[in-house]
Motif scaffolding. Structure first.
Motif, PDB file in Angstrom:
ATOM      1  N   VAL A  15       0.807  -1.218   0.000  1.00  0.00           N
ATOM      2  CA  VAL A  15       0.000   0.000   0.000  1.00  0.00           C
ATOM      3  C   VAL A  15       0.840   1.267   0.000  1.00  0.00           C
ATOM      4  CG1 VAL A  15      -1.661   1.339   1.359  1.00  0.00           C
ATOM      5  CG2 VAL A  15      -1.964  -1.130   1.098  1.00  0.00           C
ATOM      6  N   LEU A  16       1.947   1.275   0.729  1.00  0.00           N
ATOM      7  CA  LEU A  16       2.679   2.520   1.006  1.00  0.00           C
ATOM      8  C   LEU A  16       3.131   3.287  -0.239  1.00  0.00           C
ATOM      9  CD1 LEU A  16       3.571   4.283   3.298  1.00  0.00           C
ATOM     10  CD2 LEU A  16       5.712   2.978   3.441  1.00  0.00           C
ATOM     11  N   PRO A  17       3.742   2.639  -1.251  1.00  0.00           N
ATOM     12  CA  PRO A  17       4.182   3.426  -2.425  1.00  0.00           C
ATOM     13  C   PRO A  17       3.028   4.140  -3.127  1.00  0.00           C
ATOM     14  CG  PRO A  17       5.249   1.293  -2.404  1.00  0.00           C
ATOM     15  CD  PRO A  17       4.201   1.246  -1.349  1.00  0.00           C
ATOM     16  N   HIS A  26       6.534  14.096 -11.390  1.00  0.00           N
ATOM     17  CA  HIS A  26       7.907  13.648 -11.166  1.00  0.00           C
ATOM     18  C   HIS A  26       8.186  13.422  -9.682  1.00  0.00           C
ATOM     19  CE1 HIS A  26       8.122  15.331 -15.226  1.00  0.00           C
ATOM     20  NE2 HIS A  26       9.173  14.535 -15.413  1.00  0.00           N
ATOM     21  N   TRP A  27       7.828  14.368  -8.836  1.00  0.00           N
ATOM     22  CA  TRP A  27       8.102  14.223  -7.412  1.00  0.00           C
ATOM     23  C   TRP A  27       7.279  13.073  -6.818  1.00  0.00           C
ATOM     24  CZ3 TRP A  27      12.206  15.609  -5.058  1.00  0.00           C
ATOM     25  CH2 TRP A  27      12.887  16.758  -5.440  1.00  0.00           C
ATOM     26  N   SER A  28       6.070  12.911  -7.274  1.00  0.00           N
ATOM     27  CA  SER A  28       5.230  11.815  -6.778  1.00  0.00           C
ATOM     28  C   SER A  28       5.840  10.467  -7.150  1.00  0.00           C
ATOM     29  CB  SER A  28       3.822  11.933  -7.365  1.00  0.00           C
ATOM     30  OG  SER A  28       3.225  13.159  -7.030  1.00  0.00           O
ATOM     31  N   ALA A  29       6.301  10.350  -8.391  1.00  0.00           N
ATOM     32  CA  ALA A  29       6.892   9.093  -8.850  1.00  0.00           C
ATOM     33  C   ALA A  29       8.200   8.804  -8.123  1.00  0.00           C
ATOM     34  CB  ALA A  29       7.126   9.161 -10.356  1.00  0.00           C
ATOM     35  N   ILE A  30       9.035   9.829  -7.956  1.00  0.00           N
ATOM     36  CA  ILE A  30      10.318   9.641  -7.270  1.00  0.00           C
ATOM     37  C   ILE A  30      10.091   9.205  -5.826  1.00  0.00           C
ATOM     38  CG2 ILE A  30      12.341  10.849  -6.377  1.00  0.00           C
ATOM     39  CD1 ILE A  30      12.270  12.549  -8.950  1.00  0.00           C
ATOM     40  N   PHE A  65       7.407  -0.080 -13.088  1.00  0.00           N
ATOM     41  CA  PHE A  65       6.582  -0.100 -14.302  1.00  0.00           C
ATOM     42  C   PHE A  65       5.610   1.075 -14.315  1.00  0.00           C
ATOM     43  CE2 PHE A  65       7.619  -4.747 -14.542  1.00  0.00           C
ATOM     44  CZ  PHE A  65       8.186  -4.698 -15.813  1.00  0.00           C
ATOM     45  N   GLY A  66       5.030   1.363 -13.167  1.00  0.00           N
ATOM     46  CA  GLY A  66       4.112   2.492 -13.104  1.00  0.00           C
ATOM     47  C   GLY A  66       4.793   3.809 -13.415  1.00  0.00           C
ATOM     48  N   VAL A  67       5.982   4.003 -12.856  1.00  0.00           N
ATOM     49  CA  VAL A  67       6.746   5.232 -13.115  1.00  0.00           C
ATOM     50  C   VAL A  67       7.101   5.346 -14.590  1.00  0.00           C
ATOM     51  CG1 VAL A  67       8.958   6.379 -12.685  1.00  0.00           C
ATOM     52  CG2 VAL A  67       7.644   5.445 -10.772  1.00  0.00           C
ATOM     53  N   VAL A  68       7.557   4.240 -15.182  1.00  0.00           N
ATOM     54  CA  VAL A  68       7.929   4.261 -16.602  1.00  0.00           C
ATOM     55  C   VAL A  68       6.730   4.610 -17.472  1.00  0.00           C
ATOM     56  CG1 VAL A  68       8.692   2.828 -18.532  1.00  0.00           C
ATOM     57  CG2 VAL A  68       9.858   2.678 -16.327  1.00  0.00           C
ATOM     58  N   PHE A  69       5.584   3.974 -17.211  1.00  0.00           N
ATOM     59  CA  PHE A  69       4.378   4.264 -17.990  1.00  0.00           C
ATOM     60  C   PHE A  69       3.980   5.728 -17.860  1.00  0.00           C
ATOM     61  CE2 PHE A  69       1.848   0.576 -19.700  1.00  0.00           C
ATOM     62  CZ  PHE A  69       2.903  -0.312 -19.686  1.00  0.00           C
ATOM     63  N   ASN A  97       0.969  11.150 -18.383  1.00  0.00           N
ATOM     64  CA  ASN A  97      -0.335  11.078 -17.707  1.00  0.00           C
ATOM     65  C   ASN A  97      -0.144  10.386 -16.369  1.00  0.00           C
ATOM     66  OD1 ASN A  97      -2.944  10.791 -16.860  1.00  0.00           O
ATOM     67  ND2 ASN A  97      -3.684   9.785 -18.717  1.00  0.00           N
ATOM     68  N   ALA A  98      -0.401  11.096 -15.278  1.00  0.00           N
ATOM     69  CA  ALA A  98      -0.172  10.545 -13.943  1.00  0.00           C
ATOM     70  C   ALA A  98      -1.034   9.311 -13.683  1.00  0.00           C
ATOM     71  CB  ALA A  98      -0.438  11.610 -12.885  1.00  0.00           C
ATOM     72  N   LYS A  99      -2.185   9.205 -14.311  1.00  0.00           N
ATOM     73  CA  LYS A  99      -3.047   8.036 -14.104  1.00  0.00           C
ATOM     74  C   LYS A  99      -2.379   6.749 -14.575  1.00  0.00           C
ATOM     75  CE  LYS A  99      -6.926   9.435 -16.066  1.00  0.00           C
ATOM     76  NZ  LYS A  99      -8.357   9.401 -16.481  1.00  0.00           N
ATOM     77  N   ASP A 100      -1.458   6.877 -15.523  1.00  0.00           N
ATOM     78  CA  ASP A 100      -0.796   5.684 -16.042  1.00  0.00           C
ATOM     79  C   ASP A 100       0.150   5.057 -15.019  1.00  0.00           C
ATOM     80  OD1 ASP A 100      -2.127   5.772 -18.411  1.00  0.00           O
ATOM     81  OD2 ASP A 100      -0.584   6.924 -19.467  1.00  0.00           O
ATOM     82  N   PHE A 101       0.421   5.773 -13.939  1.00  0.00           N
ATOM     83  CA  PHE A 101       1.203   5.169 -12.851  1.00  0.00           C
ATOM     84  C   PHE A 101       0.484   3.939 -12.305  1.00  0.00           C
ATOM     85  CE2 PHE A 101       1.843   4.793  -8.244  1.00  0.00           C
ATOM     86  CZ  PHE A 101       3.217   4.577  -8.184  1.00  0.00           C
ATOM     87  N   TYR A 102      -0.829   3.962 -12.329  1.00  0.00           N
ATOM     88  CA  TYR A 102      -1.635   2.865 -11.769  1.00  0.00           C
ATOM     89  C   TYR A 102      -1.956   1.785 -12.797  1.00  0.00           C
ATOM     90  CZ  TYR A 102      -2.401   6.464  -8.246  1.00  0.00           C
ATOM     91  OH  TYR A 102      -2.221   7.434  -7.299  1.00  0.00           O
ATOM     92  N   LEU A 103      -1.754   2.060 -14.084  1.00  0.00           N
ATOM     93  CA  LEU A 103      -2.197   1.140 -15.117  1.00  0.00           C
ATOM     94  C   LEU A 103      -1.516  -0.228 -15.067  1.00  0.00           C
ATOM     95  CD1 LEU A 103      -4.073   0.738 -17.485  1.00  0.00           C
ATOM     96  CD2 LEU A 103      -2.322   1.717 -18.994  1.00  0.00           C
ATOM     97  N   PRO A 104      -0.182  -0.324 -14.892  1.00  0.00           N
ATOM     98  CA  PRO A 104       0.425  -1.669 -14.828  1.00  0.00           C
ATOM     99  C   PRO A 104      -0.146  -2.520 -13.704  1.00  0.00           C
ATOM    100  CG  PRO A 104       2.109  -0.008 -15.179  1.00  0.00           C
ATOM    101  CD  PRO A 104       0.856   0.733 -14.875  1.00  0.00           C
ATOM    102  N   GLY A 105      -0.351  -1.912 -12.545  1.00  0.00           N
ATOM    103  CA  GLY A 105      -0.918  -2.672 -11.437  1.00  0.00           C
ATOM    104  C   GLY A 105      -2.327  -3.135 -11.711  1.00  0.00           C
ATOM    105  N   MET A 106      -3.108  -2.298 -12.392  1.00  0.00           N
ATOM    106  CA  MET A 106      -4.475  -2.678 -12.729  1.00  0.00           C
ATOM    107  C   MET A 106      -4.486  -3.824 -13.741  1.00  0.00           C
ATOM    108  SD  MET A 106      -5.968   1.211 -12.962  1.00  0.00           S
ATOM    109  CE  MET A 106      -7.432   0.730 -13.892  1.00  0.00           C
ATOM    110  N   LEU A 107      -3.596  -3.752 -14.726  1.00  0.00           N
ATOM    111  CA  LEU A 107      -3.501  -4.829 -15.714  1.00  0.00           C
ATOM    112  C   LEU A 107      -3.032  -6.123 -15.059  1.00  0.00           C
ATOM    113  CD1 LEU A 107      -1.926  -2.862 -18.697  1.00  0.00           C
ATOM    114  CD2 LEU A 107      -4.286  -3.671 -18.501  1.00  0.00           C
ATOM    115  N   TYR A 108      -2.112  -5.994 -14.111  1.00  0.00           N
ATOM    116  CA  TYR A 108      -1.645  -7.181 -13.374  1.00  0.00           C
ATOM    117  C   TYR A 108      -2.796  -7.809 -12.592  1.00  0.00           C
ATOM    118  CZ  TYR A 108       0.652  -9.953  -9.772  1.00  0.00           C
ATOM    119  OH  TYR A 108       1.009 -10.970  -8.934  1.00  0.00           O
ATOM    120  N   THR A 109      -3.600  -6.976 -11.955  1.00  0.00           N
ATOM    121  CA  THR A 109      -4.748  -7.480 -11.198  1.00  0.00           C
ATOM    122  C   THR A 109      -5.726  -8.213 -12.103  1.00  0.00           C
ATOM    123  OG1 THR A 109      -4.556  -5.678  -9.591  1.00  0.00           O
ATOM    124  CG2 THR A 109      -6.677  -6.824  -9.699  1.00  0.00           C
TER     125      THR A 109
END
Length: 256
Positions: A38-40, A55-59, A91-95, A101-113
């Protein structure tokens, strides 16, 4: 059933529940594993909600994931849960960086789910429920449940259906939000849905397995077979070693 039988059966049932709880705790990481999951994402959405800076959110999310791995390594603890979190964040940071698009940070995890949900369902339909493949080695039964323990196979099938349907329901909520909601709304909903569905699936798994037959410890069986084989070899070697030393019938009479 006599009064003497009841405590024994109750003790056996309690032991089975305790073993099941310990195995689930080990397989899914327990409280610490949930925190690392959950933390990241929580840090990412918190920082993005405050300053809207991708950028700061991803870092920050990547940094805390790496810190969790370092802590695991320093404590000489298993790092599989922390490493899985790092890979998901990377993967989220790269996407997100590639698309802007900041929403794409969540896309790999959603696809994995989504992929994991389908894997639970497909493997169950194929007769090899995924939860059994995950927990079999933890219970030291490997794949013995497939052919030697039908009651346990049925419990694994029920648990896999539970995981698959719960994860599909989660995807049914998140993917529409990915298209219609903004980043902060999607992020907070995703964080809120991290733990409750997971706990529900783990609890259902515990319920199904606690009522199932005990696992067959194939490792203990192999050790017992190896020990028996060693004893047979030792006995055979002892017999072969004694036979030449035995005097031939009538030998003492001839020498006399």
């Amino acid at each position: 059933m006599t009064s003497l039988d009841k405590p024994t059966e109750e003790t056996t049932a309690d032991e089975a529940r305790a073993v099941t709880e310990a195995a689930l705790f080990e397989a899914f990481g327990g409280v610490r594993g949930m925190v690392e999951t959950v933390l990241p994402g929580l840090l990412f959405v918190t920082i993005f909600t405050i300053n809207k800076d991708l950028h700061w959110s991803a870092i920050a999310a990547l940094a805390v994931s790496l810190v969790l791995v370092v802590v695991r390594l320093a404590m000489r603890d298993t790092v599989k849960h922390a490493f899985s979190g790092v890979f998901g964040v990377v993967f989220g940071v790269v996407f997100a960086m590639m698309t802007g698009n900041a929403k794409d940070f969540y896309l790999p995890g959603m696809l994995y789910t989504l992929g994991l949900a389908l894997a639970y369902i497909v493997t169950t339909l194929a007769g090899v429920p995924l939860i059994g493949l995950i927990l079999g080695p933890v219970f030291k039964e490997n794949l013995s449940w497939r052919t030697r323990n039908p009651g346990r196979k049925k419990a694994y099938a029920k648990a896999s259906w539970a995981w698959g349907l719960i994860l599909l329901a989660k995807c049914a909520i998140l993917f529409p939000l990915y298209w219609w909601a903004d980043t902060t709304q999607l992020g907070w909903v995703l964080v809120a849905l991290k733990i409750p569905p997971f706990l529900l699936a783990v609890w259902l798994t515990w319920v199904f397995l606690a009522k199932a037959p005990a696992p067959i410890d194939v490792f203990a069986e192999m050790e017992a077979e190896e020990k028996a084989e060693e004893e047979r070899r030792a006995a055979l070697a002892a017999e072969q070693g004694e036979s030449p030393a035995r005097p031939a019938p009538g030998r003492h009479r001839r020498e006399a």
